[in-house]
Design a protein around this motif. Structure first.
Motif, PDB file in Angstrom:
ATOM      1  N   PHE A 129     -39.895   1.161   3.780  1.00  0.00           N
ATOM      2  CA  PHE A 129     -41.208   1.352   4.386  1.00  0.00           C
ATOM      3  C   PHE A 129     -42.337   1.245   3.358  1.00  0.00           C
ATOM      4  CE2 PHE A 129     -38.341   3.674   7.304  1.00  0.00           C
ATOM      5  CZ  PHE A 129     -38.615   2.990   8.465  1.00  0.00           C
ATOM      6  N   GLY A 130     -42.009   0.702   2.189  1.00  0.00           N
ATOM      7  CA  GLY A 130     -43.027   0.449   1.184  1.00  0.00           C
ATOM      8  C   GLY A 130     -43.449   1.664   0.401  1.00  0.00           C
ATOM      9  N   GLU A 131     -42.606   2.680   0.336  1.00  0.00           N
ATOM     10  CA  GLU A 131     -42.969   3.927  -0.331  1.00  0.00           C
ATOM     11  C   GLU A 131     -42.064   4.163  -1.535  1.00  0.00           C
ATOM     12  OE1 GLU A 131     -43.294   8.703   0.787  1.00  0.00           O
ATOM     13  OE2 GLU A 131     -43.279   7.189   2.379  1.00  0.00           O
ATOM     14  N   HIS A 132     -42.672   4.358  -2.697  1.00  0.00           N
ATOM     15  CA  HIS A 132     -41.894   4.623  -3.923  1.00  0.00           C
ATOM     16  C   HIS A 132     -41.489   6.096  -3.969  1.00  0.00           C
ATOM     17  CE1 HIS A 132     -40.603   4.503  -8.098  1.00  0.00           C
ATOM     18  NE2 HIS A 132     -41.343   5.584  -8.310  1.00  0.00           N
ATOM     19  N   SER A 133     -40.279   6.357  -4.449  1.00  0.00           N
ATOM     20  CA  SER A 133     -39.829   7.734  -4.600  1.00  0.00           C
ATOM     21  C   SER A 133     -38.819   7.817  -5.734  1.00  0.00           C
ATOM     22  CB  SER A 133     -39.213   8.249  -3.295  1.00  0.00           C
ATOM     23  OG  SER A 133     -38.071   7.484  -2.949  1.00  0.00           O
ATOM     24  N   GLU A 134     -38.506   9.028  -6.111  1.00  0.00           N
ATOM     25  CA  GLU A 134     -37.509   9.295  -7.143  1.00  0.00           C
ATOM     26  C   GLU A 134     -36.238   9.827  -6.471  1.00  0.00           C
ATOM     27  OE1 GLU A 134     -37.940   8.512 -10.280  1.00  0.00           O
ATOM     28  OE2 GLU A 134     -39.999   7.849  -9.918  1.00  0.00           O
ATOM     29  N   PRO A 135     -35.081   9.758  -7.149  1.00  0.00           N
ATOM     30  CA  PRO A 135     -33.842  10.292  -6.565  1.00  0.00           C
ATOM     31  C   PRO A 135     -34.044  11.703  -6.026  1.00  0.00           C
ATOM     32  CG  PRO A 135     -33.346   9.092  -8.559  1.00  0.00           C
ATOM     33  CD  PRO A 135     -34.851   9.126  -8.463  1.00  0.00           C
ATOM     34  N   CYS A 136     -33.531  11.937  -4.822  1.00  0.00           N
ATOM     35  CA  CYS A 136     -33.919  13.133  -4.067  1.00  0.00           C
ATOM     36  C   CYS A 136     -33.087  14.370  -4.362  1.00  0.00           C
ATOM     37  CB  CYS A 136     -33.864  12.830  -2.573  1.00  0.00           C
ATOM     38  SG  CYS A 136     -32.174  12.578  -1.924  1.00  0.00           S
ATOM     39  N   GLY A 137     -31.847  14.187  -4.804  1.00  0.00           N
ATOM     40  CA  GLY A 137     -30.973  15.340  -5.001  1.00  0.00           C
ATOM     41  C   GLY A 137     -30.489  15.951  -3.703  1.00  0.00           C
ATOM     42  N   ASN A 138     -30.739  15.283  -2.563  1.00  0.00           N
ATOM     43  CA  ASN A 138     -30.345  15.831  -1.269  1.00  0.00           C
ATOM     44  C   ASN A 138     -29.767  14.749  -0.359  1.00  0.00           C
ATOM     45  OD1 ASN A 138     -30.018  17.927   0.614  1.00  0.00           O
ATOM     46  ND2 ASN A 138     -31.952  17.439   1.616  1.00  0.00           N
ATOM     47  N   CYS A 139     -28.997  13.839  -0.939  1.00  0.00           N
ATOM     48  CA  CYS A 139     -28.204  12.899  -0.142  1.00  0.00           C
ATOM     49  C   CYS A 139     -26.805  12.870  -0.744  1.00  0.00           C
ATOM     50  CB  CYS A 139     -28.831  11.496  -0.123  1.00  0.00           C
ATOM     51  SG  CYS A 139     -28.733  10.601  -1.698  1.00  0.00           S
ATOM     52  N   ASP A 140     -25.871  12.259  -0.051  1.00  0.00           N
ATOM     53  CA  ASP A 140     -24.490  12.285  -0.538  1.00  0.00           C
ATOM     54  C   ASP A 140     -24.355  11.619  -1.900  1.00  0.00           C
ATOM     55  OD1 ASP A 140     -25.086   9.817   0.562  1.00  0.00           O
ATOM     56  OD2 ASP A 140     -23.152   9.547   1.536  1.00  0.00           O
ATOM     57  N   ASN A 141     -25.076  10.523  -2.128  1.00  0.00           N
ATOM     58  CA  ASN A 141     -24.947   9.819  -3.405  1.00  0.00           C
ATOM     59  C   ASN A 141     -25.536  10.605  -4.567  1.00  0.00           C
ATOM     60  OD1 ASN A 141     -23.647   7.725  -2.164  1.00  0.00           O
ATOM     61  ND2 ASN A 141     -25.377   6.304  -2.235  1.00  0.00           N
ATOM     62  N   ARG A 188     -29.879   7.415  -1.403  1.00  0.00           N
ATOM     63  CA  ARG A 188     -30.155   6.897  -0.054  1.00  0.00           C
ATOM     64  C   ARG A 188     -31.646   6.969   0.257  1.00  0.00           C
ATOM     65  NH1 ARG A 188     -25.035   4.915   1.474  1.00  0.00           N
ATOM     66  NH2 ARG A 188     -23.483   6.584   1.404  1.00  0.00           N
ATOM     67  N   ARG A 189     -32.278   8.088  -0.092  1.00  0.00           N
ATOM     68  CA  ARG A 189     -33.676   8.302   0.271  1.00  0.00           C
ATOM     69  C   ARG A 189     -34.592   7.301  -0.424  1.00  0.00           C
ATOM     70  NH1 ARG A 189     -34.977  12.993   2.580  1.00  0.00           N
ATOM     71  NH2 ARG A 189     -33.182  13.918   1.552  1.00  0.00           N
ATOM     72  N   VAL A 190     -34.295   7.000  -1.689  1.00  0.00           N
ATOM     73  CA  VAL A 190     -35.102   6.021  -2.419  1.00  0.00           C
ATOM     74  C   VAL A 190     -35.073   4.682  -1.696  1.00  0.00           C
ATOM     75  CG1 VAL A 190     -35.205   4.629  -4.525  1.00  0.00           C
ATOM     76  CG2 VAL A 190     -34.969   7.112  -4.684  1.00  0.00           C
ATOM     77  N   ALA A 219     -48.786   8.142   6.638  1.00  0.00           N
ATOM     78  CA  ALA A 219     -48.279   9.351   5.992  1.00  0.00           C
ATOM     79  C   ALA A 219     -46.980   9.029   5.270  1.00  0.00           C
ATOM     80  CB  ALA A 219     -48.051  10.439   7.033  1.00  0.00           C
ATOM     81  N   SER A 220     -46.578   9.902   4.387  1.00  0.00           N
ATOM     82  CA  SER A 220     -45.280   9.726   3.731  1.00  0.00           C
ATOM     83  C   SER A 220     -44.180   9.738   4.775  1.00  0.00           C
ATOM     84  CB  SER A 220     -45.039  10.845   2.721  1.00  0.00           C
ATOM     85  OG  SER A 220     -43.705  10.794   2.247  1.00  0.00           O
ATOM     86  N   PHE A 221     -43.219   8.821   4.609  1.00  0.00           N
ATOM     87  CA  PHE A 221     -42.092   8.769   5.532  1.00  0.00           C
ATOM     88  C   PHE A 221     -40.951   9.694   5.089  1.00  0.00           C
ATOM     89  CE2 PHE A 221     -44.380   5.181   7.020  1.00  0.00           C
ATOM     90  CZ  PHE A 221     -43.941   4.924   8.306  1.00  0.00           C
ATOM     91  N   ASP A 222     -41.165  10.412   4.022  1.00  0.00           N
ATOM     92  CA  ASP A 222     -40.089  11.269   3.514  1.00  0.00           C
ATOM     93  C   ASP A 222     -39.903  12.492   4.387  1.00  0.00           C
ATOM     94  OD1 ASP A 222     -38.108  12.250   1.913  1.00  0.00           O
ATOM     95  OD2 ASP A 222     -39.450  13.024   0.361  1.00  0.00           O
TER      96      ASP A 222
END
Length: 629
Positions: free
Chosen positions: A400-412, A392-394, A215-218
């Motif tokens: 864990f081998g999962e591609h993602s886009e910038p989340c808008g919900n981390c400090d950075n 951070r989330r990316v 499953a997605s680790f997000d």
């Protein structure tokens, strides 16, 4: 334990069971496919984040297979707390479940064994060390011979791997279950597993033929924040006061002493904090854990021994006062926040000493060099996450081998850090490390090197004649705190390493390219947590003695929600259960918003299954009617 023979005549369709027993209308994500695979007798290896609904992946098949006459599901569980929590929740749902562990007296244990052998139990929870005893295996043999061993579920399966973050030797013997009962389907589940750990699980549990579900680790509801240590306790207190006043949460510390000191200090500051670590008396640990589960607003200060298997859904934050060992540990520990899907925080303060301590623990360990090399690589990945300029989330999901886009919900993402071209400063620091080593024949620690760079003639600097080096005073224009930040980031980038008992610093092979000016070094500008982040100031606070409900409610709805929570607290006390086992906040909030006026309408609320409707339906309608507004 309650037993209902009528249940055997109920539907064996997984979706019917999900709706009738658990009160949910649809499976989430890959749950449906996993349940179908296992219910039909196939093996499965499930990698799913904490809070993703792993328990349903074996509980629904367990009920389906029991109703179809296949017998009991054995759940391998490493912790007593997990067993008790899950059995209590299943009991509330009308599912016949039990556990066998050291908390039971002889009469209770024998009664459960009789229920097991008679085929009355749907699920039985036990730890691996008990399962592998001759007495327990003899009971399983008897069940298997009569076709009454329906499913083997191995929870926290990463414990079988020496490469993982929570290796438990007793898990290694679980391969015997497959050897003895090769026709019984198996499901192994874990919230974290990198490639090494996943391969180890498959090999050690003989799951090569199992269908793999990843499953997605997000966890999009978790906000990740990492700050540089500058009086970490005060930083923690500010974080709690600004964003989590009155919230339940976990604060992780590396040592037992630090756990005790931090819990006492938070208590002195007016926060309901309790300690938890393996060095405490077992009864004291149990009492503190029960308070955390059953009361609202408790902050548990703990070593990482606390938390695995804890199903408390409303943990609003997880804070680290020390750096974890690796990303898997960090991910699983932070994943204990926000299991209900509502906003939660993962906050960590870390500094140079954390890096040095973790490297020392790896170097001083008794493991082989291959294992140490892997652990260093895992620590480096965590350091890279801590020092990252980008999302951070990316980075976390990429591990864990999962591609993602910038989340808008981390400090950075929310407060992009300032960076600076630190190439020249890095070259000065690396040169200083080299010159000091060259002059004395051995390495030195961070404090001494920074004294040399800043031109401070301490007794040690003068005694070693380091005030005569070409690097003496060449960094006087940079403050000590910034030099420490530069050094920490150079360690994270792999250009500097700490060595030996005294944590002396030396150059790695990659430092040569920096010294020659062949690569540019861009570093974060040292800063504390970004200002103005308080959720209270942005209108989305989770703090305060009276928590806002998970759904927007009008004034009458808020009154109904408060009344339902008070009613739930009474039921929980009477049944000796945590309140969330009776109903989650989200379910109460939906009741408060919809204000159902009949049992049929109440049955349509998510999380209200048939047994809970029968047990509590009339009382809930009464509470809603009295508070109709």
């Amino acid at each position: 334990m309650p037993t209902s023979r009528a249940a055997d005549t109920h539907s064996t369709d997984p979706l019917d069971i999900l709706q009738q027993v658990f009160g949910y209308t649809a499976f989430r994500g890959q749950q449906g496919a996993i349940v179908q695979q296992v219910t039909q007798g196939g093996d499965a290896l499930v990698l799913m984040p904490t809070g993703g609904g792993k328990s349903l992946c074996y509980q629904v098949p367990a009920i389906a297979r029991h109703r179809a006459g296949h017998g009991v599901t054995l759940v391998v569980s490493p912790l007593i707390a997990l067993m008790q929590d899950q059995v209590g929740a299943l009991d509330e749902l009308g599912v016949s479940a039990a556990f066998l562990n050291s908390t039971l007296d002889g009469d209770e244990a024998r009664r459960i064994e009789r229920d097991l052998l008679a085929g009355r139990l749907v699920l039985l929870y036990a730890a691996p060390e008990r399962i592998l005893t001759p007495r327990f295996l003899a009971m399983l043999d008897s069940l298997h011979e009569r076709g009454l061993l329906g499913l083997l579920a191995i929870d926290e399966a990463h414990c079988v791997s020496q490469w993982g973050h929570d290796f438990r030797e007793e898990y290694l013997g679980l391969s015997e279950l497959h050897e003895r009962y090769p026709t019984v389907p198996r499901i192994a589940l874990t919230a974290t597993a990198d490639d090494h750990t996943r391969a180890d699980i498959i090999e050690r549990l003989a799951l090569a033929e199992a269908q793999l579900f990843i499953a997605s680790f997000d966890r999009p509801n978790i906000r990740y924040t990492i700050v540089e240590k500058a009086d970490a306790k005060k930083q923690l207190l500010r974080f709690l006061a600004d964003e989590h006043e009155g919230d339940a949460g976990v604060v992780y510390c590396q040592s037992r002493k630090k756990v005790e000191d931090t819990a006492a200090w938070l208590k002195s500051e007016g926060i309901s904090a309790l300690p938890y670590h393996a060095g405490m008396e077992s009864e004291a640990r149990r009492v503190n854990q029960d308070r955390f589960l059953r009361e609202e607003g408790i902050v548990m200060v703990a070593t990482v021994a606390f938390g695995m298997g804890i199903d408390k859904p409303d943990v609003r934050f997880v804070a680290h006062l020390d750096l974890p060992k690796n990303i898997e540990g960090y991910y699983q520990e932070t994943g204990r926040a926000g299991r209900d899907g509502l906003p939660a925080d993962a906050w960590m303060a870390y500094g140079l000493a954390d890096v040095v301590n973790q490297r020392r623990m790896i170097d001083d360990g008794e493991a082989g060099e291959d294992f140490k090399r892997l652990q260093r690589a895992k620590l480096d990945a965590l350091l890279a996450l801590a020092e990252a300029h980008d999302c951070r989330r990316v980075r976390l999901l990429a591990y864990f081998g999962e591609h993602s886009e910038p989340c808008g919900n981390c400090d950075n993402c929310l407060h992009p850090p300032e960076t600076w071209d630190a190439t020249e400063a890095a070259r000065k620091l690396l040169s200083c490390i080299y010159r000091c080593h060259q002059a004395s024949g051995f390495g030195f620690g961070a404090g001494h090197l920074i004294d040399v760079l800043r031109g401070k003639r301490t007794d040690k600097v003068v005694q070693r004649h380091h005030d005569t080096l070409s690097t003496f005073g060449i960094g006087a224009d940079i403050a000590e705190t910034q030099w420490r930040s530069v050094l920490r980031q150079l360690i994270a980038l792999g250009h500097v390493q700490s060595e030996g008992e005294y944590n002396t610093l030396s150059l790695t092979d990659s430092a040569r390219a920096v010294l020659k000016g062949e690569i540019t070094v861009t570093l974060r500008v040292p800063s504390e947590a970004p200002k103005g982040r308080s959720r209270r100031s942005s209108g989305s606070s989770r703090g305060g003695a009276e928590k806002p409900p998970p759904l927007p409610l009008d004034e009458a709805g808020l009154q109904r929600f408060a009344a339902l929570k008070a009613w739930r607290a009474e039921i929980a006390r009477a049944h000796k259960l945590p309140p969330y086992v009776v109903f989650h906040d989200a379910t109460l909030a939906e009741m408060a918003r919809e204000a159902p006026d009949s049992l049929d309408a109440l049955a349509g609320v998510s999380g209200v299954g048939a047994k809970k409707l029968e047990a509590y339906g009339s009382e809930i309608l009464r509470v809603l009617a009295v508070n109709a507004g």
